[in-house]
Design a protein around this motif. Structure first.
Motif, PDB file in Angstrom:
ATOM      1  N   ARG A 212       0.809  -1.222   0.000  1.00 34.99           N
ATOM      2  CA  ARG A 212       0.000   0.000   0.000  1.00 34.99           C
ATOM      3  C   ARG A 212       0.844   1.273   0.000  1.00 34.99           C
ATOM      4  NH1 ARG A 212      -2.821  -3.264   3.844  1.00 34.99           N
ATOM      5  NH2 ARG A 212      -1.982  -2.047   5.595  1.00 34.99           N
ATOM      6  N   LEU A 213       2.129   1.143   0.240  1.00 31.79           N
ATOM      7  CA  LEU A 213       2.991   2.313   0.289  1.00 31.79           C
ATOM      8  C   LEU A 213       3.356   2.783  -1.117  1.00 31.79           C
ATOM      9  CD1 LEU A 213       5.396   1.266   3.190  1.00 31.79           C
ATOM     10  CD2 LEU A 213       3.371   2.743   3.323  1.00 31.79           C
ATOM     11  N   LYS A 214       3.658   4.067  -1.243  1.00 32.66           N
ATOM     12  CA  LYS A 214       4.053   4.622  -2.536  1.00 32.66           C
ATOM     13  C   LYS A 214       5.491   4.200  -2.863  1.00 32.66           C
ATOM     14  CE  LYS A 214       1.009   8.658  -2.243  1.00 32.66           C
ATOM     15  NZ  LYS A 214       0.929  10.141  -2.242  1.00 32.66           N
ATOM     16  N   PRO A 215       5.703   3.562  -4.008  1.00 26.90           N
ATOM     17  CA  PRO A 215       7.036   3.049  -4.361  1.00 26.90           C
ATOM     18  C   PRO A 215       8.125   4.115  -4.322  1.00 26.90           C
ATOM     19  CG  PRO A 215       5.384   2.190  -5.868  1.00 26.90           C
ATOM     20  CD  PRO A 215       4.700   3.214  -5.030  1.00 26.90           C
ATOM     21  N   PHE A 216       7.815   5.337  -4.787  1.00 27.00           N
ATOM     22  CA  PHE A 216       8.839   6.380  -4.818  1.00 27.00           C
ATOM     23  C   PHE A 216       9.306   6.724  -3.411  1.00 27.00           C
ATOM     24  CE2 PHE A 216      10.127  10.860  -4.739  1.00 27.00           C
ATOM     25  CZ  PHE A 216      11.169  10.830  -5.659  1.00 27.00           C
ATOM     26  N   ALA A 217       8.362   6.887  -2.494  1.00 28.87           N
ATOM     27  CA  ALA A 217       8.714   7.224  -1.115  1.00 28.87           C
ATOM     28  C   ALA A 217       9.525   6.094  -0.473  1.00 28.87           C
ATOM     29  CB  ALA A 217       7.453   7.496  -0.302  1.00 28.87           C
ATOM     30  N   VAL A 218       9.108   4.860  -0.734  1.00 27.16           N
ATOM     31  CA  VAL A 218       9.838   3.714  -0.185  1.00 27.16           C
ATOM     32  C   VAL A 218      11.266   3.688  -0.722  1.00 27.16           C
ATOM     33  CG1 VAL A 218       9.983   1.193  -0.156  1.00 27.16           C
ATOM     34  CG2 VAL A 218       7.782   2.316   0.198  1.00 27.16           C
ATOM     35  N   ALA A 219      11.412   3.918  -2.030  1.00 19.53           N
ATOM     36  CA  ALA A 219      12.744   3.885  -2.639  1.00 19.53           C
ATOM     37  C   ALA A 219      13.641   4.973  -2.059  1.00 19.53           C
ATOM     38  CB  ALA A 219      12.626   4.033  -4.152  1.00 19.53           C
ATOM     39  N   VAL A 220      13.092   6.189  -1.896  1.00 23.35           N
ATOM     40  CA  VAL A 220      13.888   7.295  -1.357  1.00 23.35           C
ATOM     41  C   VAL A 220      14.339   7.002   0.068  1.00 23.35           C
ATOM     42  CG1 VAL A 220      13.798   9.708  -0.630  1.00 23.35           C
ATOM     43  CG2 VAL A 220      12.882   9.043  -2.861  1.00 23.35           C
ATOM     44  N   LEU A 221      13.421   6.557   0.917  1.00 25.28           N
ATOM     45  CA  LEU A 221      13.764   6.265   2.308  1.00 25.28           C
ATOM     46  C   LEU A 221      14.735   5.091   2.406  1.00 25.28           C
ATOM     47  CD1 LEU A 221      10.286   6.712   4.054  1.00 25.28           C
ATOM     48  CD2 LEU A 221      12.273   8.241   4.189  1.00 25.28           C
ATOM     49  N   SER A 222      14.540   4.082   1.565  1.00 27.13           N
ATOM     50  CA  SER A 222      15.429   2.913   1.590  1.00 27.13           C
ATOM     51  C   SER A 222      16.845   3.289   1.180  1.00 27.13           C
ATOM     52  CB  SER A 222      14.885   1.818   0.671  1.00 27.13           C
ATOM     53  OG  SER A 222      13.619   1.377   1.098  1.00 27.13           O
ATOM     54  N   TYR A 259      18.332  -1.980   2.361  1.00 24.60           N
ATOM     55  CA  TYR A 259      18.562  -3.013   1.345  1.00 24.60           C
ATOM     56  C   TYR A 259      17.404  -4.008   1.326  1.00 24.60           C
ATOM     57  CZ  TYR A 259      21.602  -6.146  -1.444  1.00 24.60           C
ATOM     58  OH  TYR A 259      22.167  -6.922  -2.427  1.00 24.60           O
ATOM     59  N   VAL A 260      17.033  -4.516   2.500  1.00 22.16           N
ATOM     60  CA  VAL A 260      16.000  -5.547   2.567  1.00 22.16           C
ATOM     61  C   VAL A 260      14.631  -4.966   2.221  1.00 22.16           C
ATOM     62  CG1 VAL A 260      14.903  -7.293   4.030  1.00 22.16           C
ATOM     63  CG2 VAL A 260      17.356  -6.837   4.252  1.00 22.16           C
ATOM     64  N   THR A 261      14.396  -3.704   2.561  1.00 26.18           N
ATOM     65  CA  THR A 261      13.135  -3.062   2.165  1.00 26.18           C
ATOM     66  C   THR A 261      12.998  -3.050   0.646  1.00 26.18           C
ATOM     67  OG1 THR A 261      13.091  -1.659   4.141  1.00 26.18           O
ATOM     68  CG2 THR A 261      11.784  -0.939   2.252  1.00 26.18           C
ATOM     69  N   LEU A 262      14.079  -2.731  -0.046  1.00 24.42           N
ATOM     70  CA  LEU A 262      14.036  -2.738  -1.510  1.00 24.42           C
ATOM     71  C   LEU A 262      13.733  -4.131  -2.046  1.00 24.42           C
ATOM     72  CD1 LEU A 262      17.085  -0.407  -2.309  1.00 24.42           C
ATOM     73  CD2 LEU A 262      14.649   0.150  -2.543  1.00 24.42           C
ATOM     74  N   LEU A 263      14.332  -5.155  -1.442  1.00 20.18           N
ATOM     75  CA  LEU A 263      14.072  -6.527  -1.888  1.00 20.18           C
ATOM     76  C   LEU A 263      12.611  -6.925  -1.668  1.00 20.18           C
ATOM     77  CD1 LEU A 263      17.221  -8.462  -0.573  1.00 20.18           C
ATOM     78  CD2 LEU A 263      16.703  -7.848  -2.936  1.00 20.18           C
ATOM     79  N   MET A 264      12.075  -6.554  -0.512  1.00 19.32           N
ATOM     80  CA  MET A 264      10.698  -6.937  -0.188  1.00 19.32           C
ATOM     81  C   MET A 264       9.693  -6.150  -1.023  1.00 19.32           C
ATOM     82  SD  MET A 264      11.012  -9.223   2.357  1.00 19.32           S
ATOM     83  CE  MET A 264       9.747  -9.228   3.624  1.00 19.32           C
ATOM     84  N   CYS A 265       9.960  -4.867  -1.191  1.00 14.17           N
ATOM     85  CA  CYS A 265       9.028  -4.035  -1.965  1.00 14.17           C
ATOM     86  C   CYS A 265       9.074  -4.382  -3.446  1.00 14.17           C
ATOM     87  CB  CYS A 265       9.343  -2.564  -1.749  1.00 14.17           C
ATOM     88  SG  CYS A 265       8.823  -1.968  -0.129  1.00 14.17           S
ATOM     89  N   ALA A 266      10.243  -4.795  -3.924  1.00 15.08           N
ATOM     90  CA  ALA A 266      10.344  -5.207  -5.328  1.00 15.08           C
ATOM     91  C   ALA A 266       9.386  -6.361  -5.601  1.00 15.08           C
ATOM     92  CB  ALA A 266      11.782  -5.608  -5.653  1.00 15.08           C
ATOM     93  N   LYS A 267       9.290  -7.265  -4.645  1.00 17.68           N
ATOM     94  CA  LYS A 267       8.366  -8.379  -4.809  1.00 17.68           C
ATOM     95  C   LYS A 267       6.920  -7.900  -4.828  1.00 17.68           C
ATOM     96  CE  LYS A 267       6.595 -12.568  -2.795  1.00 17.68           C
ATOM     97  NZ  LYS A 267       6.393 -13.081  -4.157  1.00 17.68           N
ATOM     98  N   ASP A 268       6.579  -7.027  -3.863  1.00 19.64           N
ATOM     99  CA  ASP A 268       5.195  -6.584  -3.745  1.00 19.64           C
ATOM    100  C   ASP A 268       4.749  -5.740  -4.933  1.00 19.64           C
ATOM    101  OD1 ASP A 268       4.539  -7.860  -1.407  1.00 19.64           O
ATOM    102  OD2 ASP A 268       5.226  -6.242  -0.123  1.00 19.64           O
ATOM    103  N   HIS A 269       5.628  -4.885  -5.445  1.00 18.40           N
ATOM    104  CA  HIS A 269       5.221  -3.945  -6.484  1.00 18.40           C
ATOM    105  C   HIS A 269       5.439  -4.473  -7.901  1.00 18.40           C
ATOM    106  CE1 HIS A 269       4.156  -0.661  -3.819  1.00 18.40           C
ATOM    107  NE2 HIS A 269       5.257  -0.883  -3.121  1.00 18.40           N
ATOM    108  N   PHE A 270       6.333  -5.462  -8.054  1.00 18.63           N
ATOM    109  CA  PHE A 270       6.589  -5.996  -9.394  1.00 18.63           C
ATOM    110  C   PHE A 270       6.145  -7.445  -9.541  1.00 18.63           C
ATOM    111  CE2 PHE A 270       9.848  -2.664  -8.769  1.00 18.63           C
ATOM    112  CZ  PHE A 270       9.477  -1.815  -9.799  1.00 18.63           C
TER     113      PHE A 270
END
Length: 371
Positions: A212-222, A259-270
């Protein structure tokens, strides 16, 4: 790490030469396998940069947190008992050999030997066996996370995003405001604070929060977390003599978090699922073996590397081996180490099956009869 959770593995409905675990996520299974390979690689070569290329511990805690959140859909006490049942028998089996070996080498245990029964603190030992038992910090931290998870998950559900964002706060407190005592309690507290975000991130994935989080915000914070962790590691080398994340908890916490946030979010968003692994049966089965025998691989890999040294020493007595084999190369020791790990998987992996109330097998994921 939590290959002990492989008790959830069932045969796939689609009959194929290799039995596929129903309901398993091959992306996460592959991450766990890569994490174990990186652990063995790091303990062989000691590369300080290895943790930055792939922060294995953060990955394994996040994956374990996801599985724990899923399991807690059932009664908490039942889940905790199940986790203890899956973890402790392989630990006891491995620990028997380590403890006996240390006793033979003049170790005199005290009351702290109780931690060899339930590793809520670092089990004691002597310097002779240190390379074997020093890895137990992970099991101790995992065990505490399991015990705390019913409470942590309840708190997380009250305000998922704020709780997730605040979960790095304990490592900041430990690092800047209050120094834990230099004992078992302090070490456990520091490790829990270091990897709390990763564990909570597993909750966030399971609860659908990351989706549910915005990918851009997640990427910036990660990326900001990764940058801060890397900056802190490289600018504080004088304190530890290296930028190795394992020696700098604050850097480890933020690097792993981002690092792990990017891995987990990549799964959820892609929608990454690594379903293509089924097209490569041998590789797919290897991933299955790594996951079903993760506890065995983790516990026995240091002993395999220890035994590789005297074994290679014997190779020098064979002229052909001395002439044609790269006996002085660490890569050769790395290869021999994996051969010995495979032997331990065959000899000792069945304990994980027994702990999971399954029929013991030499190797999981074998061929099954088709109808």
């Amino acid at each position: 790490m939590q290959g002990a959770d492989a008790t959830d593995v069932q045969r796939a409905a689609d009959p194929s030469p290799a039995a596929q675990p129903a309901g398993r996520d091959r992306y996460f299974d592959t991450l766990r396998a890569v994490a174990l390979i990186r652990v063995v690689t790091y303990h062989t070569f000691g590369w300080a940069w290895a943790g930055m290329v792939f922060p294995s511990m953060g990955v394994m805690f996040a994956l374990a947190g996801t599985l724990m959140a899923k399991s807690l859909e059932r009664p908490a006490l039942k889940v905790i008992r199940g986790r203890l049942r899956r973890l402790l028998p392989p630990f006891w089996f491995w620990g028997f050999f380590v403890v006996v070996a240390m006793l033979i080498h003049d170790w005199m245990p005290g009351r702290q030997i109780v931690y060899w029964i339930v590793p809520l603190g670092d089990p004691p030992g002597n310097a002779w066996g240190e390379q074997a038992w020093e890895i137990l910090w992970y099991l101790r931290t995992y065990l505490w996370f399991v015990l705390l998870s019913p409470l942590l998950l309840r708190v997380f559900r009250l305000a998922p995003v704020p709780v997730l964002l605040l979960s790095p706060a304990p490592i900041l407190v430990v690092h800047f405001a209050w120094e834990p005592p230099d004992n078992r309690f302090g070490g456990a507290l520091t490790d829990l604070a270091t990897f709390l975000f990763c564990w909570m991130l597993g909750f966030a994935h399971r609860e659908g929060v990351l989706r549910r989080l915005k990918p851009f915000a997640v990427a910036v914070l990660s990326l900001a977390a990764v940058a801060y962790g890397g900056w802190y590691a490289f600018t504080h080398q004088a304190e530890t003599g290296s930028y190795d994340l394992d020696d700098i908890p604050l850097a480890q916490a933020f690097w792993s978090a981002g690092y792990v946030t990017l891995l987990m979010c990549a799964k959820d968003h892609f929608g990454i699922d690594f379903a293509w692994l089924t097209r490569f049966p041998r590789l797919d089965r290897l991933v299955t073996i790594f996951n079903a025998r993760a506890v065995t691989i983790y516990l026995w890999h240091e002993i395999a590397l220890i035994l590789a040294v005297p074994l290679i020493d014997q190779f020098w007595n064979v002229p052909a081996f001395e002439t044609y084999l790269p006996l002085e190369s660490q890569w050769f020791m790395f290869g021999i180490g994996w051969v010995l790990i495979a032997v331990f998987v065959l000899l000792c992996g069945w304990v994980e099956d027994v702990a999971g109330k399954k029929k013991p097998k030499l190797l999981p994921g074998g061929r099954t009869a088709t109808s």
